[in-house]
Design an enzyme around this catalytic site. Structure first.
Site, PDB file in Angstrom:
ATOM      1  N   GLY A   1       0.811  -1.212   0.000  1.00 51.66           N
ATOM      2  CA  GLY A   1       0.000   0.000   0.000  1.00 51.66           C
ATOM      3  C   GLY A   1       0.841   1.257   0.000  1.00 51.66           C
ATOM      4  O   GLY A   1       1.238   1.741   1.073  1.00 51.66           O
TER       5      GLY A   1
ATOM      6  N   TRP B   1      -5.546   1.683  -5.958  1.00 55.08           N
ATOM      7  CA  TRP B   1      -4.867   0.856  -6.955  1.00 55.08           C
ATOM      8  C   TRP B   1      -3.887  -0.119  -6.296  1.00 55.08           C
ATOM      9  O   TRP B   1      -2.777  -0.324  -6.782  1.00 55.08           O
ATOM     10  CB  TRP B   1      -4.153   1.710  -8.009  1.00 55.08           C
TER      11      TRP B   1
ATOM     12  N   ALA C   1      10.176  -4.337  -8.781  1.00 49.28           N
ATOM     13  CA  ALA C   1       9.005  -4.526  -9.636  1.00 49.28           C
ATOM     14  C   ALA C   1       9.213  -3.918 -11.016  1.00 49.28           C
ATOM     15  O   ALA C   1       8.823  -4.497 -12.038  1.00 49.28           O
ATOM     16  CB  ALA C   1       7.776  -3.910  -8.967  1.00 49.28           C
ATOM     17  N   ARG C   2       9.829  -2.736 -11.077  1.00 51.77           N
ATOM     18  CA  ARG C   2      10.102  -2.095 -12.363  1.00 51.77           C
ATOM     19  C   ARG C   2      11.015  -2.968 -13.217  1.00 51.77           C
ATOM     20  O   ARG C   2      10.844  -3.058 -14.436  1.00 51.77           O
ATOM     21  CB  ARG C   2      10.753  -0.726 -12.124  1.00 51.77           C
TER      22      ARG C   2
ATOM     23  N   LEU D   1      -4.848  -8.517 -37.630  1.00 52.67           N
ATOM     24  CA  LEU D   1      -6.015  -9.356 -37.355  1.00 52.67           C
ATOM     25  C   LEU D   1      -7.315  -8.729 -37.842  1.00 52.67           C
ATOM     26  O   LEU D   1      -8.371  -9.395 -37.823  1.00 52.67           O
ATOM     27  CB  LEU D   1      -6.114  -9.621 -35.846  1.00 52.67           C
ATOM     28  N   GLY D   2      -7.273  -7.464 -38.242  1.00 49.43           N
ATOM     29  CA  GLY D   2      -8.491  -6.801 -38.688  1.00 49.43           C
ATOM     30  C   GLY D   2      -9.553  -6.756 -37.606  1.00 49.43           C
ATOM     31  O   GLY D   2      -9.253  -6.652 -36.415  1.00 49.43           O
TER      32      GLY D   2
ATOM     33  N   GLU E   1       4.236   1.642 -11.356  1.00 51.81           N
ATOM     34  CA  GLU E   1       5.676   1.588 -11.081  1.00 51.81           C
ATOM     35  C   GLU E   1       6.432   2.686 -11.830  1.00 51.81           C
ATOM     36  O   GLU E   1       7.572   2.503 -12.270  1.00 51.81           O
ATOM     37  CB  GLU E   1       6.287   0.219 -11.437  1.00 51.81           C
TER      38      GLU E   1
ATOM     39  N   PHE F   1      11.508  17.495 -11.648  1.00 49.85           N
ATOM     40  CA  PHE F   1      10.249  16.914 -11.173  1.00 49.85           C
ATOM     41  C   PHE F   1       9.277  17.964 -10.681  1.00 49.85           C
ATOM     42  O   PHE F   1       8.081  17.717 -10.573  1.00 49.85           O
ATOM     43  CB  PHE F   1      10.531  15.901 -10.056  1.00 49.85           C
TER      44      PHE F   1
END
Length: 392
Positions: A138, A170, A250-251, A346-347, A371, A391
């Site tokens: 979290g 999320w 995780a990235r 695939l159209g 991430e 940033f």
């Protein structure tokens, strides 16, 4: 899979497998076989019904994929490259499958492994490696995504206890997890807490009506006077370096996983182009189709080479963290483009769940966002190139 069959892997134009050890190839073949047998026949229904198949969790544990890059506590102790290879094969099945392994191992388990007390490790890591307990992580909040330093969740001291109030959004797996690693502001800076999800005041609610990651679980978490003992805090870290150390794990997995999704989309488009007749010949016989297939295959090969290079550096202890941003930004961006291009071959049939490319593209919109968004990783690399943080 034999050496000859590997060389015929349709997206491999450079004999990529020659760069892998026999152990790495064996792991790849094992996970690929599991995905082909257990995931691909069922994923369209799971995705359509917005269901994550919890029944596969014990199987993932038997394969040693939960916390697979961690040492001890029942974990497999695999290399970074092996973790990446497994992630690519899992995401060739679906991003939600690789995300489960990432949330469990790279986020929740890594947080306890890197920053927890020995008691916390002994209590949770063996059960999580065995799939007997599911974890969540979290960090993100409704108004604090790319800027976690602005989180509002607060943990205050009350005698020997901690009391947490706040919200998260999320958060993968939160409603099926037995343990949550929650990051909160405190009077001494941001701290992490190991929170059993059965604790009174902790509520996790799945986010529904998603257009992406439908065979996966993301939740809102609300915490109202969640009381924890003093031993619940992760003792070995203060500040954002705690969650970021887990996010980087995780990235790293994403730069492999996204290429797995791209490869699967390419293979679906290639097979379709060889079978679908238009104007009395297969689509594969047209120059425009061949250009699309070649462009996709080139980016897949480059993406896997980048992932392998970063993985080898990580295993050697020579990885600079900005390199993960190189891989995450490039490979997610290229993977989405590949999946969208594969869909065009695939159209109209490509918008159905009979074929994987558009499902992968939809999932990758989430993978590209979590991430660290494209913008965040661009600014990380911009800072590296210029020495000027932009940033704010």
């Amino acid at each position: 899979m034999t050496t000859i069959e590997r060389l015929l892997d349709p997206a491999d134009l450079i004999n990529f497998d020659s760069l892998l050890s026999s152990e790495e190839l064996a792991l790849r073949d094992t996970v690929r076989g599991f995905v082909n047998e257990n995931i691909k026949p069922n994923i369209a229904k799971w995705y359509n019904d917005a269901v994550f198949p919890l029944e596969i969790v014990p199987e993932l544990a038997k394969l040693g994929l939960l916390g697979m890059h961690l040492q001890g506590y029942g974990c497999a102790g695999r290399s970074a490259v092996e973790y990446g290879i497994a992630g690519a094969e899992l995401e060739a099945g679906d991003s939600g499958l690789r995300t489960f392994v990432s949330v469990q191992g790279s986020l929740a388990m890594s947080a306890i492994y890197k920053h927890g007390s020995e008691e916390q490790k002994q209590e949770w890591l063996p059960k999580m490696a065995a799939g007997e307990a599911i974890g969540c992580f979290g960090l993100t909040e409704p108004t604090a995504g790319s800027d976690p330093s602005s989180m509002k969740t607060f943990a205050r001291r009350d005698g020997d206890d901690w009391v947490i109030n706040g919200s998260k959004r999320w958060i993968g797996l939160a409603n099926v997890a037995q343990v949550a690693v929650i990051w909160a502001q405190t009077d001494e800076g941001i701290r992490g807490f190991v929170v059993p999800t059965s604790t009174p005041g902790f509520t996790a609610t799945p986010i529904e009506q998603k257009l992406s990651m439908r065979a996966s679980i993301q939740c809102d978490i609300d915490m109202v006077d969640v009381r924890l003992p003093g031993t619940a805090v992760l003792p070995e870290v203060k500040g954002l370096k705690g969650p970021f150390s887990c996010l980087n794990e995780a990235r790293y997995g994403i730069l492999w996983g996204s290429m797995g999704a791209a490869r699967d989309a390419f293979e679906a488009a290639l097979a379709y182009s060889q079978e679908r007749l238009q104007f009395d010949k297969p689509l594969a016989g047209y120059q425009m189709t061949q250009q699309k297939l070649v462009d996709m295959a080139l980016e897949i090969n480059k993406g896997f080479l980048l992932a392998l290079h970063i993985g080898r550096l990580k295993d050697a202890g020579n990885l600079d963290l900005h390199m993960i941003s190189v891989g995450k930004l490039n490979n997610c961006r290229e993977a989405i483009a590949i999946c969208r291009e594969a869909r065009t071959i695939l159209g109209g049939n490509g918008i159905t769940l009979d074929y994987s490319p558009l499902r992968h593209a939809n999932n990758l919109e989430s993978v590209r966002t979590y991430e660290g968004t494209d913008e965040v990783h661009t600014l990380i690399l911009g800072n590296k190139l210029t020495g000027v943080p932009a940033f704010r």
